[in-house]
Every structure is written in C-alpha cells, then in structure tokens.
Design an enzyme around this catalytic site. Structure first.
Site, PDB file in Angstrom:
ATOM      1  N   GLU A  39      55.571 -44.583 -54.977  1.00 25.46           N
ATOM      2  CA  GLU A  39      56.436 -45.088 -53.910  1.00 25.46           C
ATOM      3  C   GLU A  39      56.278 -46.598 -53.754  1.00 25.46           C
ATOM      4  OE1 GLU A  39      56.629 -44.920 -49.055  1.00 25.46           O
ATOM      5  OE2 GLU A  39      55.552 -43.344 -50.127  1.00 25.46           O
ATOM      6  N   ASP A  43      59.371 -49.149 -54.558  1.00 33.86           N
ATOM      7  CA  ASP A  43      59.908 -50.020 -53.517  1.00 33.86           C
ATOM      8  C   ASP A  43      60.151 -51.426 -54.071  1.00 33.86           C
ATOM      9  OD1 ASP A  43      60.351 -50.763 -50.564  1.00 33.86           O
ATOM     10  OD2 ASP A  43      58.719 -52.098 -51.130  1.00 33.86           O
ATOM     11  N   GLU A 115      62.067 -43.635 -53.815  1.00 32.12           N
ATOM     12  CA  GLU A 115      61.317 -44.777 -54.344  1.00 32.12           C
ATOM     13  C   GLU A 115      60.329 -44.331 -55.422  1.00 32.12           C
ATOM     14  OE1 GLU A 115      61.319 -47.941 -50.668  1.00 32.12           O
ATOM     15  OE2 GLU A 115      59.746 -46.408 -50.667  1.00 32.12           O
TER      16      GLU A 115
END
Length: 227
Positions: A39, A43, A115
């Site tokens: 994640e 991002d 993400e």
C-alpha cells in the site's frame, strides 16, 4: 472467497508471482504477510502517475493548482470507488473480527487494496506496465477534472452551494475513532438540516474526514442538480 483467477481476468493482468497478487489483498487483521508495505509503495506510484498526467493535461497550471487537483483525484473516496468497481471487496482476506464487522464493505479497506494492487503489478512487471491500469481505473475521475474551483476545498464548495440554496450550514459529526492514538482513523458524517442526505468520510484526522464527507455530499447534490 472467489478464485483470484476470476479477478485477474477482470483486471486484464496475469501475475507471474501469485504471492504478490495474494499479498495485495491480505489485510493486516488476517494472519500472514499483510498488504501495508505494498500500500505504501502503491500510493507513491499512484501519486506520481496522476501527477504526470495532470502535468501534461494542464501545461499552464501552477504547482499549487496541480497539487490541489491531484489531492482531489487521489483521495479515499475515489480509491474506494475504484476498488468497488473492480469488486475487490469480494477478494480481501480478513481476520475474524473484520469479517464479523463487515470489513469486505469497508471503503477504506477496499481503497487500500487498490494501492497495494498497483504496487503488486509494478513489482511483478514494471512502471510502463502499471501506468495504463492506473489511468484506466481513474479515467472517469480524470475526465471530470478542471482548473475551475481548484482553490476551493470540498467544505467551502458545499457551504457555498448550501448558501445559494438558502440552507443552513453543514454539520459535521464525529461518529467514531479507530486505532491507536498515533494512527487513528476518524469517521465523520455530514448533514444539512432540512435534507435527508447524510454522507460519511474517513481520514487520519478529523479535518481530512470532514473534507471527505463534504466531498461526497457536494458531488451528490451537484450531480442531482445537473440531472
């Protein structure tokens, strides 16, 4: 949980490393390696890809304008919608507690998986491969972005809309806070007296959660006004 092969077909991407695919959908509440590191990486890749797209689309825009537009595109609500469109909630691996509380439908969890999935595809291939997926998934949001109202945040836009309709000011209420003190997640609702609509927003601060709730509210009333 449905077979990941079904999701891979829906995504249009076949993983060479199936462990990466599985980890991208592995929530921290379940045992084993979770998707939080993916994640984090996803991002950054997402923000860079959207920044590059906006840089090319708006050659005359200033840095502040581009930053604000990107923040509106890469937000929790948009991520959650992308995840819902992909049907990721059906594939998230959750612990017993999250399962009981309906974690498959929790928008923040689904958005985080988007993400993580971006990072998984990147690690399984390369940047050139993952970029088209990002732009495809976010195409609907990107198609609607403009330099108009770029300096106004969601709470300001909603307040101005309410005033134009001679309505009371929006009311933001903290419903709950989750997690330890250093990593809390706030759940906030947004309402306007005289309207049945109530929206929710989540964020790492009350301000961010309020902005998220206001954004959803404003998008709904704007859409209804336009239709």
């Amino acid at each position: 949980m449905p077979e990941l092969a079904t999701l891979a077909k829906r995504l249009g991407y076949q993983f060479r490393d199936s462990d990466l695919f599985e980890r991208a959908l592995h929530h921290r509440s379940a045992q084993g390696k979770d998707n939080e590191r993916l994640e984090f990486l996803g991002d950054s890749i997402l923000n860079m890809t959207i920044a590059e797209y906006l840089f090319d689309k708006f050659p005359s825009a200033k840095e502040g304008q581009l930053s604000r537009i990107r923040a509106n595109v890469v937000c929790g609500e948009t991520l959650a919608q992308v995840g819902a469109d992909l049907g990721l909630g059906d594939y998230v691996l959750l612990g017993p507690g999250e399962l009981k509380s309906g974690g498959h439908r929790r928008r923040s969890i689904v958005g985080d998986c988007v993400e993580a999935l971006i990072a998984a595809i990147y690690l399984d291939s390369d940047l050139a491969t993952v970029k088209p997926f990002i732009l495809k998934w976010f195409s609907q949001t990107l198609a609607s972005v403009s330099l108009d109202n770029v300096y106004k945040d969601a709470k300001t836009l909603l307040q101005e809309w309410g005033q134009s309709q001679q309505l009371p000011l929006p009311v933001y209420t903290v419903v709950s806070t989750e997690g330890p003190a250093h990593n809390q997640v706030f759940l906030v609702t947004c309402t306007i007296e005289g309207m049945a609509l109530k929206t929710q927003g989540r964020g790492s601060s009350r301000r961010k959660a309020e902005q998220e709730a206001a954004k959803v509210f404003y998008e709904k009333v704007s859409h209804e006004s336009a239709s």
